[in-house]
Scaffold this motif. Structure first.
Motif, PDB file in Angstrom:
ATOM      1  N   GLY A   9      77.957  18.931 -19.216  1.00 14.30           N
ATOM      2  CA  GLY A   9      79.259  18.613 -18.102  1.00 14.30           C
ATOM      3  C   GLY A   9      80.232  19.529 -18.359  1.00 14.30           C
ATOM      4  N   ASN A  10      80.932  19.431 -18.561  1.00 16.21           N
ATOM      5  CA  ASN A  10      82.716  19.804 -19.582  1.00 16.21           C
ATOM      6  C   ASN A  10      82.606  19.773 -20.471  1.00 16.21           C
ATOM      7  OD1 ASN A  10      83.754  17.491 -19.165  1.00 16.21           O
ATOM      8  ND2 ASN A  10      85.090  18.075 -17.907  1.00 16.21           N
ATOM      9  N   ALA A  11      81.205  18.979 -21.381  1.00 19.86           N
ATOM     10  CA  ALA A  11      81.962  18.759 -23.684  1.00 19.86           C
ATOM     11  C   ALA A  11      80.289  18.964 -23.618  1.00 19.86           C
ATOM     12  CB  ALA A  11      81.910  17.409 -22.981  1.00 19.86           C
ATOM     13  N   HIS A  12      80.684  20.265 -24.830  1.00 21.50           N
ATOM     14  CA  HIS A  12      79.946  20.745 -25.981  1.00 21.50           C
ATOM     15  C   HIS A  12      80.302  20.655 -26.781  1.00 21.50           C
ATOM     16  CE1 HIS A  12      78.942  23.455 -22.921  1.00 21.50           C
ATOM     17  NE2 HIS A  12      80.290  23.725 -22.132  1.00 21.50           N
ATOM     18  N   ALA A  13      79.240  20.346 -27.967  1.00 16.18           N
ATOM     19  CA  ALA A  13      79.508  19.347 -29.233  1.00 16.18           C
ATOM     20  C   ALA A  13      78.192  20.392 -29.832  1.00 16.18           C
ATOM     21  CB  ALA A  13      79.136  18.155 -29.525  1.00 16.18           C
ATOM     22  N   ARG A  14      78.827  20.377 -31.475  1.00 23.69           N
ATOM     23  CA  ARG A  14      77.501  21.483 -32.377  1.00 23.69           C
ATOM     24  C   ARG A  14      77.993  20.957 -33.948  1.00 23.69           C
ATOM     25  NH1 ARG A  14      78.041  27.444 -32.983  1.00 23.69           N
ATOM     26  NH2 ARG A  14      79.833  27.813 -32.014  1.00 23.69           N
ATOM     27  N   GLU A  29      87.158  20.321 -38.516  1.00 22.94           N
ATOM     28  CA  GLU A  29      86.959  19.807 -37.174  1.00 22.94           C
ATOM     29  C   GLU A  29      87.512  21.549 -36.174  1.00 22.94           C
ATOM     30  OE1 GLU A  29      88.540  17.245 -35.057  1.00 22.94           O
ATOM     31  OE2 GLU A  29      87.184  16.642 -33.247  1.00 22.94           O
ATOM     32  N   VAL A  30      86.866  22.525 -35.590  1.00 24.36           N
ATOM     33  CA  VAL A  30      87.446  23.244 -34.538  1.00 24.36           C
ATOM     34  C   VAL A  30      87.630  23.093 -33.171  1.00 24.36           C
ATOM     35  CG1 VAL A  30      87.099  25.934 -34.207  1.00 24.36           C
ATOM     36  CG2 VAL A  30      86.933  24.935 -36.366  1.00 24.36           C
ATOM     37  N   VAL A  31      88.388  23.132 -32.375  1.00 25.19           N
ATOM     38  CA  VAL A  31      88.153  22.326 -31.091  1.00 25.19           C
ATOM     39  C   VAL A  31      88.863  23.410 -30.168  1.00 25.19           C
ATOM     40  CG1 VAL A  31      88.563  20.751 -29.766  1.00 25.19           C
ATOM     41  CG2 VAL A  31      88.660  19.938 -32.031  1.00 25.19           C
ATOM     42  N   SER A  32      88.195  23.614 -28.499  1.00 24.60           N
ATOM     43  CA  SER A  32      88.776  24.474 -27.867  1.00 24.60           C
ATOM     44  C   SER A  32      88.788  23.588 -26.859  1.00 24.60           C
ATOM     45  CB  SER A  32      87.524  25.506 -27.578  1.00 24.60           C
ATOM     46  OG  SER A  32      86.201  25.497 -26.894  1.00 24.60           O
ATOM     47  N   ASP A  33      89.121  23.857 -25.724  1.00 18.70           N
ATOM     48  CA  ASP A  33      89.468  23.250 -24.321  1.00 18.70           C
ATOM     49  C   ASP A  33      87.840  22.369 -24.242  1.00 18.70           C
ATOM     50  OD1 ASP A  33      91.650  24.080 -24.105  1.00 18.70           O
ATOM     51  OD2 ASP A  33      90.697  25.490 -22.428  1.00 18.70           O
ATOM     52  N   ARG A  34      86.338  23.828 -24.074  1.00 15.51           N
ATOM     53  CA  ARG A  34      85.691  22.585 -23.829  1.00 15.51           C
ATOM     54  C   ARG A  34      84.308  22.882 -24.684  1.00 15.51           C
ATOM     55  NH1 ARG A  34      83.275  24.958 -19.009  1.00 15.51           N
ATOM     56  NH2 ARG A  34      83.634  22.941 -18.127  1.00 15.51           N
ATOM     57  N   GLU A  35      84.780  22.345 -25.985  1.00 11.92           N
ATOM     58  CA  GLU A  35      83.638  22.644 -27.192  1.00 11.92           C
ATOM     59  C   GLU A  35      83.904  21.877 -28.116  1.00 11.92           C
ATOM     60  OE1 GLU A  35      80.091  25.080 -28.984  1.00 11.92           O
ATOM     61  OE2 GLU A  35      82.116  26.494 -28.917  1.00 11.92           O
ATOM     62  N   THR A  36      83.474  20.811 -28.972  1.00 14.42           N
ATOM     63  CA  THR A  36      84.133  21.002 -30.153  1.00 14.42           C
ATOM     64  C   THR A  36      82.860  21.174 -31.616  1.00 14.42           C
ATOM     65  OG1 THR A  36      85.017  18.773 -29.852  1.00 14.42           O
ATOM     66  CG2 THR A  36      83.729  18.549 -31.868  1.00 14.42           C
ATOM     67  N   VAL A  37      83.499  22.076 -32.681  1.00 13.36           N
ATOM     68  CA  VAL A  37      82.677  22.391 -33.124  1.00 13.36           C
ATOM     69  C   VAL A  37      83.152  22.180 -34.895  1.00 13.36           C
ATOM     70  CG1 VAL A  37      81.402  24.456 -34.792  1.00 13.36           C
ATOM     71  CG2 VAL A  37      82.063  24.368 -32.107  1.00 13.36           C
ATOM     72  N   ILE A  38      81.653  21.284 -35.982  1.00 11.36           N
ATOM     73  CA  ILE A  38      82.243  21.106 -36.880  1.00 11.36           C
ATOM     74  C   ILE A  38      81.897  21.747 -37.625  1.00 11.36           C
ATOM     75  CG2 ILE A  38      82.117  19.023 -38.466  1.00 11.36           C
ATOM     76  CD1 ILE A  38      83.326  17.585 -36.033  1.00 11.36           C
TER      77      ILE A  38
END
Length: 81
Positions: A9-14, A29-38
């Motif tokens: 949906g509107n959540a992304h993670a990687r 952790e790098v966070v934007s409006d629609r994505e979380t990147v570890i």
């Protein structure tokens, strides 16, 4: 490459391996409006483990078990990103 992306949906993670993690940190952790990147310092986690974690994140986000909620809180020592 082990840097696969996870969508729901509107959540992304990687999770990805990075040579740009600041000194003194193992991950950030790098966070934007629609994505979380570890971002994990290269050498601290194998590419095989990154791939397996990304598979788990894909399942968790697709099934709705993992949702990102902004709290404004950050761990002690969390660098500004």
């Amino acid at each position: 490459m082990a840097d696969s992306e996870v969508h729901t949906g509107n959540a992304h993670a990687r999770i990805m391996l990075s040579d740009l993690v600041p000194d003194g940190r193992t991950m950030v952790e790098v966070v934007s409006d629609r994505e979380t990147v570890i971002c994990v310092r290269r050498g601290e986690m194998s590419e095989a483990l990154v791939e397996e974690w990304n598979e788990h994140l894909a399942h968790a986000t697709r099934s709705g078990c993992w949702l990102r909620a902004e709290t404004g809180e950050r761990p002690t020592g969390h660098p500004p990103v």
